[in-house]
Design an enzyme around this catalytic site. Structure first.
Site, PDB file in Angstrom:
ATOM      1  N   ASP A 443       9.547 -23.736  -4.424  1.00 17.60           N
ATOM      2  CA  ASP A 443       9.274 -24.250  -3.314  1.00 17.60           C
ATOM      3  C   ASP A 443      10.062 -23.960  -2.159  1.00 17.60           C
ATOM      4  OD1 ASP A 443       7.828 -25.820  -1.522  1.00 17.60           O
ATOM      5  OD2 ASP A 443       8.661 -27.905  -2.406  1.00 17.60           O
ATOM      6  N   GLU A 446      10.071 -19.998   2.220  1.00 14.73           N
ATOM      7  CA  GLU A 446       9.604 -19.327   3.517  1.00 14.73           C
ATOM      8  C   GLU A 446      10.898 -18.450   4.182  1.00 14.73           C
ATOM      9  OE1 GLU A 446       7.068 -22.167   2.239  1.00 14.73           O
ATOM     10  OE2 GLU A 446       9.030 -22.768   3.266  1.00 14.73           O
ATOM     11  N   ASP A 566       1.695 -28.966   2.344  1.00 13.08           N
ATOM     12  CA  ASP A 566       1.670 -30.604   2.656  1.00 13.08           C
ATOM     13  C   ASP A 566       0.532 -30.771   3.418  1.00 13.08           C
ATOM     14  OD1 ASP A 566       4.164 -30.220   1.382  1.00 13.08           O
ATOM     15  OD2 ASP A 566       5.541 -30.422   3.153  1.00 13.08           O
TER      16      ASP A 566
END
Length: 918
Positions: A443, A446, A566
């Site tokens: 997770d 980015e 999300d």
């Protein structure tokens, strides 16, 4: 798991509208004056190679690069490459070791062919794509040989080829009737089909998926173009293989790329069907990863399972509620103060956690945990110590670049560094020896940073504070604006607000291995981490890896599954999820899903009912919720539990079909969840449909996506469709039409198309037990058919072996066929490599045939070409025959053959005469 960008969503929407208007105006302004072709020659690899010289320099967004190299090559019959770069200086490209491909040829300096101001072409006898060019100003076009259509044409009235160090621009014209899909990752409010004059910015960003038309977690600069001319549809795709940030401006009749670095490396995929396109695309970028069987079961997660007892209760409550569950997840709650590869000794004591895992593993359940890339700067932390000793972190002016994520101050591993890949693999091995997890969830890759710029750790302040939300920046930071890498001349619409490209991420002037700038490599960070993680898991116990990643790039599907990040517990987000899931199938990432019931805030009970009725048919099906949201496991409401039992009950019966689809994805790229146009490309009514989707080629889900609705208007492409929950009900759609379907709260409208054979089993509470139940086959013909055929297939293997293929002694592939012709019905199978299925003892106990009149007499059955006694079989024709009414919803007879004991590993053939009831 992130909450940090949610509060900016309204600003993002406003800025996106403003930016869209700004970039739209920019598209009409010529930034450069173009190039002329000054030399061209045949290249040794059978392509073309040439030189382009700038016509007239200007300094808008920096000086033009004066001399470019052009390379063109038909790499396969279905793939054409056009590569343009600086002729004198090597430029950044997506690393060839991360995405393997051919290097462009080296250009000889001598001119071996004169240039005439005419259109020339490179053609091959089998390729359907023709490359042509014009000398001055240079432009090129790609046309389809079979119908003469121009697929890409860079000769436009509003844009010349521009090639500067930090700004590249090229455009193509498009016909008005072209339907475009792709260019992600973003949340598209109007559905899967691209809408003109909306912003499409590609730059991996930690920003909530609730933000519309915004650069989200992944970067996929590829689009599919579907065109219908005279009732015949053909599809192709265009990939610009470039990892730099870019805006793509789509007007409806043109498309313009505005890229802030790298090269122009175009790949054109000829199709002509949508399935052909993804086959050709994934042949190039990498076939989707093999998935273990259990990954198709239901998954439960939450950020906020504070201790092991809560996790144990969740597992027990799913069993009590009789809702299937295969995988239980931990967000970062298991960690010691959010540090990767650690356990909280109080909340998740090692001995008790291992005992819990031994228990669920014995039942066939699995356990997955989260890891973030940021490594806590902590001299007592072994992972940090070993990372510093191996020098594995991204640098800024020679020192590790400091950022902040959940544990506080962190350094980011540099996955372009071979030493980092080895160190990362060793840390995963160490952790797996401590906790035998079954997969990893990567997770925040980015990469996400709660701060921006150049930071230091403050003295005398606890960072992060114990009482704060955790995502507020608490480092001492200053913006970096004095370099052209942090402040490039052209500003992409970053974060949907025109933010600096270093906003809440790694500073873009930071450096990776061999001096590679973050400016160039930013959007491949998650991709490179997925590759390193996959390599590490492959080396553990010889099992098939399962990785879930948030950030993706071209080729990520070769290593990992994806979830859409999300989202919100709203009806809008439920609807948006379908488009995003379908897009990722086009991107070559077929194992994809959204957080069921929404990540935050609390969903309504009705919404959660409807969401599990959709989410049960996502390829990756997981309920996940935010730390600050109320509990939303599917058993929390009895009504949701009932919907879950219905929807997941059907999913678990369909696991053989779904697993076969993962095999097809692995060998051909075929998406698991597909837009309707994949099966009905000639039917233009379905080109914009984003409220229904297909599972494979034959199953269609038509969900309720609005509150207080007990009916759904569903589009049925031409043909006969059968209700999977009541197979006597048929939708006969002669030319294609909308049909109003009953959809009370617990009803799922799932239909199977004619001409299909669907393998099913009896289901269960866990995939391990469901997999050992007897098989059944559902065979579908057009309603009332007297002539027709149906096909299907089934793939079985030892699903945790690393390779998913035939020929290893641990797999079986079965092809099923059925025909009705001249008053006779026949159903039969062919089996490849039968030993595995035979050893497992799998049998087919029932065959249901839909759409026919019944069984007249002379039922016969053979197994391995030997006749079998059929006297003990229960052969019935059920249902009423009402196929001639005016309504599209009709009743159809079913022929049901029960009491079979057909070994899946042996070929069989059954036949009977078509007639009335037996």
């Amino acid at each position: 798991m992130v909450y940090s960008h949610i509060l900016v969503s309204l600003l993002v929407l406003t800025a996106a509208l403003l930016c869209c208007n700004t970039h739209g105006a920019e598209a009409t302004t010529k930034i450069g004056n173009g190039y002329r072709l000054i030399s061209i020659q045949d290249s040794p690899d059978g392509g073309l190679v040439g030189h382009l010289q700038v016509k007239e320099k200007n300094n808008v967004y920096g000086p033009d690069i004066s001399l470019l190299k052009l390379s063109v090559k038909h790499e396969t019959n279905g793939r054409l490459r056009v590569h343009i770069t600086d002729a004198k200086k090597q430029r950044w490209e997506v690393p060839y070791n991360l995405l393997p491909r051919a290097q462009p040829p080296i250009l000889k300096q001598t001119i071996t062919r004169s240039i005439k101001p005419t259109i020339l072409s490179q053609d091959t006898s089998k390729a359907d794509l023709i490359f042509s060019y014009t000398q001055d100003p240079f432009s090129f076009a790609v046309t389809r040989k079979s119908n003469g259509q121009t697929l890409f044409n860079s000769s436009t009235s509003f844009s010349n080829l521009v090639f500067k160090d930090q700004y590249l621009e090229i455009s193509t014209t498009l016909p008005k009737d072209a339907s475009l899909y792709g260019l992600g990752e973003n949340t598209q409010p109007h559905g899967i089909k691209l809408s003109p004059n909306e912003p499409y910015t590609l730059y991996t960003t930690d920003i909530s998926a609730i933000n519309l038309n915004t650069d989200l977690y992944g970067s996929h600069p590829v689009y599919m173009d579907l065109r219908n001319v005279g009732g015949e549809a053909k599809a192709h795709a265009v990939l610009l293989l470039n990892s730099n940030g870019m805006d793509v401006v789509y007007s409806g009749t043109s498309l313009t790329y505005k890229v802030i670095g790298g090269v122009l490396d175009f790949y054109f995929f000829s199709g002509p069907t949508p399935l052909d396109v993804v086959d050709q695309y994934t042949e190039f970028v990498g076939r989707p990863a093999a998935m273990p069987y259990w990954s198709l079961g239901f998954h439960q997660c939450r950020w906020g399972y504070h201790n092991l007892s809560v996790v144990e209760d969740v597992v027990d409550n799913y069993k009590k509620a009789q809702i299937p569950l295969d995988v239980i997840w931990n967000d970062d709650d298991h960690m010691d103060f959010h540090k990767d590869f650690t356990l909280n000794p109080i909340a998740y004591p090692h001995e008790k956690l291992v005992a819990f895992l031994d228990k669920i593993h014995s039942q066939g359940m699995k356990y997955i945990v989260l890891i973030d890339p940021g490594i806590n700067v902590n001299s007592t932390y072994g992972v940090y110590q070993r990372g510093m000793a191996d020098d594995v972190f991204i640098k800024y002016h020679g020192k590790p670049y400091l950022a902040q994520v959940w544990p506080g101050a962190v350094y980011f591993p540099d996955f372009l560094n071979p030493k980092t890949v080895s160190w990362w693999g060793d840390e995963i091995k160490r952790f797996h020896e401590l906790v035998p997890v079954d997969g990893l969830w990567i997770d925040m890759n980015e990469a996400s940073n709660f701060c921006s710029g150049l930071c230091t750790i403050p003295e005398g302040i606890k960072c992060p504070s114990v009482t704060g939300p955790g995502w507020d920046c608490c480092l001492d930071c200053k913006n970096i604006t004095d370099t052209r890498w942090d402040n490039p001349p052209y500003k992409i619409n970053a974060s949907g607000m025109g933010e600096t490209i270093g906003f809440k991420t790694i500073a873009t002037s930071a450096t990776h291995y061999n001096g590679v700038r973050e400016y160039d490599a930013h959007s491949i960070y998650g991709f490179s981490q997925a590759i390193a993680t996959h390599k590490a898991l492959e080396g553990l116990q010889g099992k098939r890896p399962f990785i879930l990643t948030r950030s993706t790039f071209v080729g990520s599907g070769h290593y990992a599954a994806h979830w859409t990040g999300d989202n919100k517990g709203t009806w809008e987000d439920l609807r948006y999820s379908i488009s995003t899931v379908l897009n990722f199938g086009i991107f070559g990432v077929p194992m994809v899903g959204s957080d069921i019931c929404g990540f935050y805030p609390a969903p309504t009970e009705e919404l959660c009912n409807r969401w599990i009725e959709v989410g049960a048919f996502y390829p990756f099906s997981r309920d996940h919720a935010n730390y600050y949201s109320p509990r939303q496991e599917l058993y929390q409401w009895e009504s949701v539990a009932e919907s879950a039992r219905n929807a997941l009950g059907m999913r678990y019966k369909l696991l053989p079909y779904l697993y076969t689809l993962t095999y097809e994805a692995h060998i051909s790229g075929a998406p698991i969840a597909r837009p309707l146009f994949f099966s009905f490309p000639d039917y233009t009514m379905c080109y914009g449909i984003s409220t229904q989707f297909l599972i494979g080629s034959s199953l269609m889900i038509s969900p309720v996506l609005e509150p207080n609705k007990t009916k759904v208007d569903a589009l049925f492409p031409p043909g006969t469709w059968y209700n999977m929950f009541d197979m006597s009900e048929a939708i006969v759609s002669e030319k294609g039409q909308y049909v109003s379907l009953d959809a009370p709260l617990h009803v799922i409208n799932l239909h199977v198309y004619q001409n299909a054979i669907i393998p099913m089993q009896q289901g269960g509470m866990i995939s391990k037990e469901a997999r050992m139940t007897p098989f059944s086959l559902v065979v579908t013909f057009p309603a009332g058919a007297t002539e027709g055929k149906a096909t299907g297939n089934l793939f079985l293997d030892e699903d945790e072996l690393p390779e998913m293929k035939l020929g290893n002694g641990f797999s079986t592939h079965v092809e099923f066929y059925a025909t009705v012709s001249q008053g006779k019905v026949k159903v039969w199978s062919n089996v490849q490599e039968p030993k595995f299925a035979s050893d497992k003892g799998w049998i087919i106990e029932k065959v249901t045939v839909l759409g026919l009149k019944g069984v007249k007499d002379t039922f016969a059955l053979e197994v391995d070409d030997t006749a079998v006694d059929v006297s003990s079989l229960d052969i019935t024709t059920t249902g009423n025959d009402d196929l001639n009414g005016d309504s599209a919803v009709r009743k159809s007879k079913m022929v049901v053959i029960k009491g079979l004991k057909l070994a899946v590993g042996k070929k069989f053939a059954m036949s009977w005469k078509l007639g009335g009831e037996n």
